[in-house]
Design a protein around this motif. Structure first.
Motif, PDB file in Angstrom:
ATOM      1  N   GLN A   1      -0.061  -5.829 -12.242  1.00  0.00           N
ATOM      2  CA  GLN A   1      -0.587  -6.452 -11.023  1.00  0.00           C
ATOM      3  C   GLN A   1       0.345  -6.221  -9.838  1.00  0.00           C
ATOM      4  O   GLN A   1      -0.119  -5.974  -8.712  1.00  0.00           O
ATOM      5  CB  GLN A   1      -0.798  -7.948 -11.259  1.00  0.00           C
ATOM      6  N   GLN A   2       1.654  -6.275 -10.096  1.00  0.00           N
ATOM      7  CA  GLN A   2       2.594  -5.997  -9.010  1.00  0.00           C
ATOM      8  C   GLN A   2       2.490  -4.541  -8.560  1.00  0.00           C
ATOM      9  O   GLN A   2       2.545  -4.248  -7.359  1.00  0.00           O
ATOM     10  CB  GLN A   2       4.021  -6.305  -9.476  1.00  0.00           C
ATOM     11  N   LEU A   3       2.317  -3.623  -9.525  1.00  0.00           N
ATOM     12  CA  LEU A   3       2.142  -2.216  -9.170  1.00  0.00           C
ATOM     13  C   LEU A   3       0.861  -2.009  -8.364  1.00  0.00           C
ATOM     14  O   LEU A   3       0.841  -1.245  -7.383  1.00  0.00           O
ATOM     15  CB  LEU A   3       2.117  -1.363 -10.438  1.00  0.00           C
ATOM     16  N   MET A   4      -0.189  -2.693  -8.756  1.00  0.00           N
ATOM     17  CA  MET A   4      -1.461  -2.562  -8.066  1.00  0.00           C
ATOM     18  C   MET A   4      -1.362  -3.083  -6.627  1.00  0.00           C
ATOM     19  O   MET A   4      -1.930  -2.493  -5.706  1.00  0.00           O
ATOM     20  CB  MET A   4      -2.533  -3.324  -8.848  1.00  0.00           C
ATOM     21  N   HIS A   5      -0.613  -4.157  -6.407  1.00  0.00           N
ATOM     22  CA  HIS A   5      -0.510  -4.748  -5.076  1.00  0.00           C
ATOM     23  C   HIS A   5       0.412  -3.938  -4.161  1.00  0.00           C
ATOM     24  O   HIS A   5       0.234  -3.950  -2.936  1.00  0.00           O
ATOM     25  CB  HIS A   5       0.001  -6.182  -5.179  1.00  0.00           C
TER      26      HIS A   5
ATOM     27  N   PRO B   1       4.537   7.329  -4.861  1.00  0.00           N
ATOM     28  CA  PRO B   1       4.698   8.442  -5.801  1.00  0.00           C
ATOM     29  C   PRO B   1       3.811   8.220  -7.024  1.00  0.00           C
ATOM     30  O   PRO B   1       3.541   7.073  -7.413  1.00  0.00           O
ATOM     31  CB  PRO B   1       6.185   8.383  -6.160  1.00  0.00           C
ATOM     32  N   PRO B   2       3.342   9.285  -7.656  1.00  0.00           N
ATOM     33  CA  PRO B   2       2.480   9.109  -8.838  1.00  0.00           C
ATOM     34  C   PRO B   2       3.256   8.542 -10.017  1.00  0.00           C
ATOM     35  O   PRO B   2       4.453   8.794 -10.186  1.00  0.00           O
ATOM     36  CB  PRO B   2       1.983  10.533  -9.122  1.00  0.00           C
TER      37      PRO B   2
ATOM     38  N   LEU C   1      -4.945   3.488 -20.304  1.00  0.00           N
ATOM     39  CA  LEU C   1      -4.113   3.275 -19.131  1.00  0.00           C
ATOM     40  C   LEU C   1      -4.601   4.108 -17.943  1.00  0.00           C
ATOM     41  O   LEU C   1      -4.660   3.613 -16.806  1.00  0.00           O
ATOM     42  CB  LEU C   1      -2.658   3.616 -19.456  1.00  0.00           C
ATOM     43  N   THR C   2      -4.955   5.357 -18.176  1.00  0.00           N
ATOM     44  CA  THR C   2      -5.437   6.188 -17.068  1.00  0.00           C
ATOM     45  C   THR C   2      -6.779   5.693 -16.537  1.00  0.00           C
ATOM     46  O   THR C   2      -7.057   5.835 -15.340  1.00  0.00           O
ATOM     47  CB  THR C   2      -5.558   7.648 -17.529  1.00  0.00           C
TER      48      THR C   2
ATOM     49  N   ARG D   1      -9.470   3.236 -11.813  1.00  0.00           N
ATOM     50  CA  ARG D   1     -10.241   2.163 -11.192  1.00  0.00           C
ATOM     51  C   ARG D   1      -9.495   1.542 -10.022  1.00  0.00           C
ATOM     52  O   ARG D   1     -10.116   1.064  -9.060  1.00  0.00           O
ATOM     53  CB  ARG D   1     -10.564   1.085 -12.225  1.00  0.00           C
ATOM     54  N   ASP D   2      -8.169   1.525 -10.096  1.00  0.00           N
ATOM     55  CA  ASP D   2      -7.372   0.922  -9.037  1.00  0.00           C
ATOM     56  C   ASP D   2      -6.786   1.966  -8.091  1.00  0.00           C
ATOM     57  O   ASP D   2      -5.925   1.627  -7.270  1.00  0.00           O
ATOM     58  CB  ASP D   2      -6.236   0.085  -9.645  1.00  0.00           C
ATOM     59  N   TYR D   3      -7.216   3.208  -8.200  1.00  0.00           N
ATOM     60  CA  TYR D   3      -6.791   4.285  -7.311  1.00  0.00           C
ATOM     61  C   TYR D   3      -5.270   4.445  -7.301  1.00  0.00           C
ATOM     62  O   TYR D   3      -4.647   4.622  -6.254  1.00  0.00           O
ATOM     63  CB  TYR D   3      -7.309   4.042  -5.888  1.00  0.00           C
TER      64      TYR D   3
END
Length: 722
Positions: free
Chosen positions: A44-48, A55-56, A74-75, A80-82
């Motif tokens: 969730q922190q990565l998504m926000h 970086p990828p 995972l991919t 879904r979250d771009y």
């Protein structure tokens, strides 16, 4: 045990020193573990924090079906979250070190990179991952992580405890936040708390529940060893690089030498120490003091001396009481001994943990499905990937007690894998299947209900658009939907071991079993999908009735009941009318792609070799470049096949050929008596035959070893019974 001088454990004097990798300068790297209850916290922190210039995410994936399924889960979440990402297959520790040098280290802030996240799926759990990836190659005063955060997700055990419990060092904590001491800590003994905010770099292990629930003793011992100072003993500095066995031998040698000392030598040594026995001698000679203050006298002697002193008190006795027996300050020599004993105690705890051997915990595909479920992103596609990953572990004999042959239980199917915890995982997956695939109310008495009633395994979908997942009473046969009943039973590792299929007597027993079931050889040798429907409906009941006569308990799961539900039942998915595959079938096919690939196998019934005479095969691959290239090609073929039913169907001949080769080679080894019986294990060398090239791959050789091991175990059990 010595795998690699830089990347893995060493066994010196009976003690694993993997925990030493985090002592010293490298302790500045932040190392933690994420508890199961906070499994979605980092994502969730990565998504926000993700944005267009981020970086990828680099995903390092081992070449195993379970890791491939976890990677697809995972991919799918990343798409879904771009979140941009990059996948890199890893075939071993050398590949992992190469990926660290070429892909991870350029991400460091010190080298002009942008930092980022590296996800290790199925790799790195048993080694010091910070060393392998090169995160510790920094100058003094620099951040060792370089802005890189490593998520470590692995099912193999034991953990390298340096990846789990090192925690956040005090100097790094002060550098990051000067007010850190005035607020609640976000990492306690290596455990991430809910207040933790990512972005600080380091290594983070995803806990499947074992670390929190079962490793408290190892955690306390590891942290105690980290906090212990260097010990100087007889002029020798016993730092963390010295062997514990040397310490034990030196202490034991000193004790033995002390026992051989004379009384005068002991008195001279006590004079040098000078704090314990000399005051006691003075009190013994002084009649004006009570002898009860001596710390070495027994209570009975104290009472006797006190009574005698009361009977004849001395007139010169002082009215003040004797000083209380205060604790004497221990000498440095005693402190060192005490510290060494405590150190050996903690080392013994770690040695016991590492001596348990290699085992496997919860599959990482199941762990990542829990992540998707916690995020509210679960669906049939992700659930199917998790089911295939969980089912694939049994094919390689990987269980929570190590790598070995499967066990047969009365529940049948694959219920022998993983014990009670494995069955709990499968039960959760069954509940998810029922939740995400509810029955159609219009088909209360439809084909699916009749199939579950009669115990017929499904072979096709209910409609052209049917992509549902069903529960099926799968027998312990091999690829039965794509083979004949006879071939499926003949190549089943379970039946081969129980019936001794490698011998003529064993094949006759198989024929007798089929005859008692009322199935003729001509019928059972035709394709299973074209067999008489009445025979297929009565197949399960016949197996339940006659299989125990041949010691085949658990060949098929029992009927569903109110108490046990559908315990032991397998999973089947339909792709409309194109295909219908079980999770075990998909695991077998994907594993065969990884092990063999599409080159060098028979692809048709005529036995014509596929690409067998490619001139590239004559090239000597000294550097391993061609082999690594073949590994990468097989990885992507298997990765694509997990999401493409046509690719799975095209790779089906590969799986059939591999298991024919296992039966041929295993039968040859047993019949020619090429298996050497040693004291602790059995050894065989595959050096001749038409299928030698197939078993140059470690995973294919593991399957052959499991087949032979199960056969030899049954053979020796029968011999002991006679």
């Amino acid at each position: 045990m010595e795998l690699d001088s830089n990347h893995s454990y060493k066994l010196r004097g009976g003690i694993f020193y993997s925990w030493l990798n985090v002592v010293g300068d490298r302790i500045r790297l932040t190392i933690m573990y994420l508890p199961r209850s906070l499994i979605s916290h980092l994502y969730q922190q990565l998504m926000h924090t993700n944005h267009s210039q981020s970086p990828p995410v680099l995903i390092l994936v081992s070449l195993e079906p379970d890791a491939l399924c976890a990677c697809r889960i995972l991919t799918a979440l990343f798409r879904r979250d771009y979140i941009p990402h990059k996948i890199q297959p890893v075939s071993g520790y050398n590949d992992l070190a190469t990926a660290g040098e070429q892909l991870v280290q350029p991400m460091k802030l010190q080298l002009g990179g942008s930092g980022g996240v590296v996800v290790c799926l199925g790799v790195g759990g048993m080694v010091d991952v910070s060393t392998v990836l090169g995160l510790d190659n920094v100058s003094d005063g620099e951040d060792p992580s370089g802005g890189i955060q490593v998520w470590l997700i692995d099912a193999r055990r034991p953990w390298n405890l340096g990846n789990v419990f090192a925690g956040r060092p005090e100097d790094a904590l002060q550098t990051i936040d000067g007010n850190a001491r005035s607020r609640a800590p976000d990492v306690v003994d290596g455990r991430i708390q809910s207040s933790y905010k990512p972005g600080q770099g380091g290594v983070i292990v995803y806990d499947d529940g074992d670390i929190d629930e079962e490793m408290a003793t190892e955690r306390d011992a590891f942290l105690a060893l980290l906090k212990m100072p260097e010990v100087e003993y007889d002029g020798v500095i016993l730092d963390d690089s010295d062997s514990a066995s040397e310490t034990a031998r030196s202490v034991d040698g000193e004790r033995r030498s002390k026992k051989r000392k004379s009384w005068s030598d002991r008195e001279s040594e006590e004079d040098e120490d000078g704090e314990n026995r000399r005051p006691r001698q003075r009190r013994r000679s002084n009649s004006s003091h009570s002898a009860g203050s001596s710390p070495t006298r027994s209570p009975r002697q104290q009472r006797r001396d006190s009574h005698s002193s009361n009977d004849s008190p001395a007139p010169s006795q002082s009215p003040r009481s004797s000083p209380p027996p205060s604790a004497q300050l221990a000498s440095p020599r005693k402190l060192r001994r005490r510290l060494l004993r405590l150190r050996r105690k903690h080392e013994a705890v770690l040695h016991k943990y590492y001596s348990l051997g290699s085992t496997y915990s919860e599959p990482i595909s199941s762990l990542l499905y829990s992540l998707a479920e916690d995020l509210g992103r679960e669906d049939n596609n992700l659930l199917w990937q998790a089911i295939v990953g969980v089912s694939s572990l049994e094919l390689y004999g990987r269980s929570m007690t190590g790598v070995g042959i499967s066990t047969s239980l009365d529940t049948g199917g694959s219920a022998g894998w993983g014990g009670q915890r494995g069955e709990r995982i499968r039960q959760v997956l069954r509940d998810e299947v029922r939740r995400l695939n509810p029955p159609d109310p219009k088909e209360v008495n439809g084909e699916r209900t009749r199939g579950e009633t009669y115990g017929v395994i499904p072979c096709h979908g209910l409609s052209p658009t049917d992509t549902s997942i069903q529960l099926s009473p799968e027998p312990r046969f091999l690829l039965i939907r794509h083979w004949s009943l006879y071939e499926s039973m003949l190549h089943s590792p379970y039946l081969a071991a129980k019936l001794h299929i490698w011998s003529d007597i064993g094949r006759k027993r198989l024929h007798k079993l089929l005859a008692k079931m009322g199935v003729s050889l001509s019928q059972c040798k035709q394709s299973y999908t074209h067999m008489d429907m009445e025979l297929k409906r009565g197949l399960r009941q016949s197996l339940l009735k006659y299989a125990p006569m041949y010691g085949l308990d658990g060949l098929v799961p029992p009927p569903a009941s109110a108490g046990r539900g559908k315990e032991g039942w397998g999973f089947v998915r339909s792709w409309g009318w194109k295909a219908c595959l079980s999770a075990i079938d998909v695991g077998v096919i994907v594993g065969a792609i990884l092990e063999v690939g599409k080159s060098g196998i028979h692809t048709d019934a005529t036995g014509k070799p596929y690409d067998r005479h490619d001139p590239k095969r004559e090239i000597v691959d000294e550097d391993g470049n061609l082999e690594n290239q073949a590994w990468v090609e097989r990885f992507w073929e298997a990765y694509d096949a997990l999401g493409n039913i046509e690719a799975l169907k095209a790779a089906l001949p590969t799986a059939l050929h591999l298991h024919r080769a296992i039966l041929r080679t295993g039968t040859s080894l047993i019949e020619k008596r090429q298996i050497r019986h040693l004291r602790a294990f059995r050894m065989a060398v595959v050096k001749e035959g038409p299928d030698v090239q197939l078993f140059t791959h470690p995973a294919a050789l593991t399957k052959l070893a499991l087949w032979v091991g199960e056969a030899i175990a049954e053979q020796e059990r029968d011999q002991r019974g006679k």
